[in-house]
Design a protein around this motif. Structure first.
Motif, PDB file in Angstrom:
ATOM      1  N   GLU A 102     -12.464   8.919  -3.090  1.00  0.00           N
ATOM      2  CA  GLU A 102     -12.680   7.431  -3.156  1.00  0.00           C
ATOM      3  C   GLU A 102     -12.184   6.334  -3.945  1.00  0.00           C
ATOM      4  O   GLU A 102     -12.859   5.497  -4.966  1.00  0.00           O
ATOM      5  CB  GLU A 102     -14.262   7.170  -3.374  1.00  0.00           C
ATOM      6  N   VAL A 103     -10.629   6.491  -4.367  1.00  0.00           N
ATOM      7  CA  VAL A 103     -10.230   5.431  -5.661  1.00  0.00           C
ATOM      8  C   VAL A 103      -9.747   4.112  -5.010  1.00  0.00           C
ATOM      9  O   VAL A 103      -8.999   3.980  -3.829  1.00  0.00           O
ATOM     10  CB  VAL A 103      -8.809   6.232  -5.354  1.00  0.00           C
ATOM     11  N   ALA A 104     -10.375   2.897  -5.188  1.00  0.00           N
ATOM     12  CA  ALA A 104      -9.683   2.006  -4.723  1.00  0.00           C
ATOM     13  C   ALA A 104      -8.374   1.949  -4.855  1.00  0.00           C
ATOM     14  O   ALA A 104      -8.214   2.017  -6.046  1.00  0.00           O
ATOM     15  CB  ALA A 104     -10.942   0.770  -5.833  1.00  0.00           C
ATOM     16  N   VAL A 105      -8.024   0.734  -4.301  1.00  0.00           N
ATOM     17  CA  VAL A 105      -6.711   0.714  -4.036  1.00  0.00           C
ATOM     18  C   VAL A 105      -6.878  -1.063  -4.744  1.00  0.00           C
ATOM     19  O   VAL A 105      -7.668  -1.745  -3.987  1.00  0.00           O
ATOM     20  CB  VAL A 105      -5.907  -0.098  -2.872  1.00  0.00           C
ATOM     21  N   ARG A 106      -5.473  -1.032  -6.497  1.00  0.00           N
ATOM     22  CA  ARG A 106      -6.131  -2.613  -7.042  1.00  0.00           C
ATOM     23  C   ARG A 106      -4.643  -2.611  -7.020  1.00  0.00           C
ATOM     24  O   ARG A 106      -3.959  -1.500  -6.902  1.00  0.00           O
ATOM     25  CB  ARG A 106      -6.930  -1.947  -7.738  1.00  0.00           C
ATOM     26  N   PRO A 107      -4.004  -3.629  -7.361  1.00  0.00           N
ATOM     27  CA  PRO A 107      -3.108  -4.118  -7.512  1.00  0.00           C
ATOM     28  C   PRO A 107      -2.252  -3.447  -8.862  1.00  0.00           C
ATOM     29  O   PRO A 107      -1.491  -2.891  -9.023  1.00  0.00           O
ATOM     30  CB  PRO A 107      -3.379  -5.811  -7.716  1.00  0.00           C
ATOM     31  N   GLU A 108      -3.787  -3.456  -9.517  1.00  0.00           N
ATOM     32  CA  GLU A 108      -2.537  -2.444 -11.590  1.00  0.00           C
ATOM     33  C   GLU A 108      -2.598  -1.731 -10.965  1.00  0.00           C
ATOM     34  O   GLU A 108      -1.700  -0.992 -12.190  1.00  0.00           O
ATOM     35  CB  GLU A 108      -4.242  -3.035 -12.222  1.00  0.00           C
ATOM     36  N   ARG A 109      -3.364  -0.583 -10.094  1.00  0.00           N
ATOM     37  CA  ARG A 109      -3.009   0.814  -9.762  1.00  0.00           C
ATOM     38  C   ARG A 109      -1.883   0.801  -9.107  1.00  0.00           C
ATOM     39  O   ARG A 109      -1.171   2.158  -9.021  1.00  0.00           O
ATOM     40  CB  ARG A 109      -4.547   1.077  -9.480  1.00  0.00           C
ATOM     41  N   LEU A 110      -1.064   0.660  -8.322  1.00  0.00           N
ATOM     42  CA  LEU A 110       0.189   0.172  -7.634  1.00  0.00           C
ATOM     43  C   LEU A 110       0.748  -0.124  -8.786  1.00  0.00           C
ATOM     44  O   LEU A 110       2.089   0.163  -7.747  1.00  0.00           O
ATOM     45  CB  LEU A 110       0.000  -0.869  -6.027  1.00  0.00           C
ATOM     46  N   GLU A 111       0.867  -1.035  -9.287  1.00  0.00           N
ATOM     47  CA  GLU A 111       2.179  -1.320  -9.766  1.00  0.00           C
ATOM     48  C   GLU A 111       2.307   0.621 -11.139  1.00  0.00           C
ATOM     49  O   GLU A 111       3.332   0.695 -11.312  1.00  0.00           O
ATOM     50  CB  GLU A 111       1.504  -1.904 -11.075  1.00  0.00           C
ATOM     51  N   LYS A 112       0.876   1.245 -11.587  1.00  0.00           N
ATOM     52  CA  LYS A 112       2.161   2.426 -12.339  1.00  0.00           C
ATOM     53  C   LYS A 112       1.669   3.337 -11.413  1.00  0.00           C
ATOM     54  O   LYS A 112       1.918   4.769 -11.371  1.00  0.00           O
ATOM     55  CB  LYS A 112       0.282   2.802 -13.070  1.00  0.00           C
ATOM     56  N   TYR A 113       1.184   3.582 -10.180  1.00  0.00           N
ATOM     57  CA  TYR A 113       0.848   4.923  -9.058  1.00  0.00           C
ATOM     58  C   TYR A 113       1.198   4.812  -7.483  1.00  0.00           C
ATOM     59  O   TYR A 113       1.454   3.318  -7.569  1.00  0.00           O
ATOM     60  CB  TYR A 113      -0.524   5.310  -9.156  1.00  0.00           C
ATOM     61  N   GLU A 114       1.955   6.024  -7.423  1.00  0.00           N
ATOM     62  CA  GLU A 114       1.697   5.484  -5.807  1.00  0.00           C
ATOM     63  C   GLU A 114       0.198   5.695  -4.589  1.00  0.00           C
ATOM     64  O   GLU A 114      -0.324   7.059  -6.076  1.00  0.00           O
ATOM     65  CB  GLU A 114       2.745   6.481  -5.177  1.00  0.00           C
ATOM     66  N   MET A 115       0.409   5.343  -3.926  1.00  0.00           N
ATOM     67  CA  MET A 115      -1.174   5.676  -3.440  1.00  0.00           C
ATOM     68  C   MET A 115      -0.920   5.644  -2.107  1.00  0.00           C
ATOM     69  O   MET A 115       0.106   5.154  -1.227  1.00  0.00           O
ATOM     70  CB  MET A 115      -2.011   4.651  -3.405  1.00  0.00           C
TER      71      MET A 115
END
Length: 259
Positions: A102-115
């Motif tokens: 249940e990992v929320a899609v957040r802009p800062e995560r998309l900068e560092k990770y693939e989702m």
């Protein structure tokens, strides 16, 4: 002559290293297919998404979705259980290939990770004791005690509204702290709250706020995982087209939780 030999040896070593590096740089999709296994970080304590049933078996919505996805990819999922606060660090350290939790899609995560593409949407709810009449919105959290996981998006929301956080391992612990009056509130997923009330209807808790906009949740991968993410997305699309996704969704929530 000796200098020439040294140069040749150095070049040989460099080419050998380059060859080894190229051989070891198979993309993640090829690596998991070669192994026949993908390792997946998950909590195992976050019902109804990832938890243990009465027999001790790891189960949940996220577990079922991930298992079906990798059945279609053609590899066996191996779930590695870990606390949420260390889960993303574990992905960074390559202790597993991806996270299903249940990992929320957040802009800062998309900068560092693939989702992956989102596979479930949810809304945050604010939970308090039944007899708490002072907290009715997020603005009422100023100076109040909440219980949130350290790396949780909900912790940031609570602290932005002036709350003081007590770090917890998961939702169940925060509920225990609320019922024992050691904290005032917690913010969590609406689906988790509904499942908890279904399992334990006697709990003296209530929701006093629900956010308007839904949050997308997806599988989390390191940046070097594009090929695997593409395969996962294809599997998710196929599951929605052939009705498998809806079947799993209704099993856990009696509704389509993809929208």
């Amino acid at each position: 002559m000796k200098k020439l030999v040294s140069i040749i040896l150095a070049l040989t070593a460099m080419f050998a290293l380059s060859a080894c590096s190229t051989g070891g740089d198979k993309n993640l999709l090829q690596q998991v297919k070669d192994k026949g296994e993908v390792t997946i970080g998950t909590e195992g304590t976050y019902a109804p998404f990832t938890f243990h049933d009465k027999s001790g078996k790891l189960t949940g919505f996220d577990i079922d979705i991930a298992t079906e996805v990798f059945k279609r990819v053609g590899v066996k999922p191996k779930f590695v259980e870990t606390k949420w606060d260390g889960m993303i660090a574990g992905l960074d350290a390559k202790r597993y290939d991806m996270v299903a939790n249940e990992v929320a899609v957040r802009p800062e995560r998309l900068e560092k990770y693939e989702m992956s593409k989102p596979y479930i949407v949810s809304k945050a709810v604010l939970v308090v004791r039944n007899d708490n009449n002072t907290i009715k919105s997020l603005d009422d959290l100023k100076g109040k005690k909440v219980g949130q996981s350290l790396d949780s998006n909900y912790r940031k929301i609570a602290e932005e509204h002036g709350a003081k956080n007590t770090v917890v391992d998961g939702f169940n612990q925060s509920i225990d702290l609320i019922t024992s009056k050691r904290i005032d509130a917690t913010i969590n997923d609406s689906l988790s709250y509904l499942d908890l009330k279904k399992q334990r209807p006697d709990l003296p808790i209530k929701t006093v706020y629900e956010e308007k906009d839904a949050t997308d949740n997806a599988f989390l991968f390191r940046k070097d995982s594009k090929e695997l993410v593409d395969e996962v997305n294809k599997a998710l699309d196929d599951m929605k087209k052939d009705g498998t996704y809806l079947k799993i969704s209704k099993k856990w929530f009696n509704a389509d939780v993809s929208k």
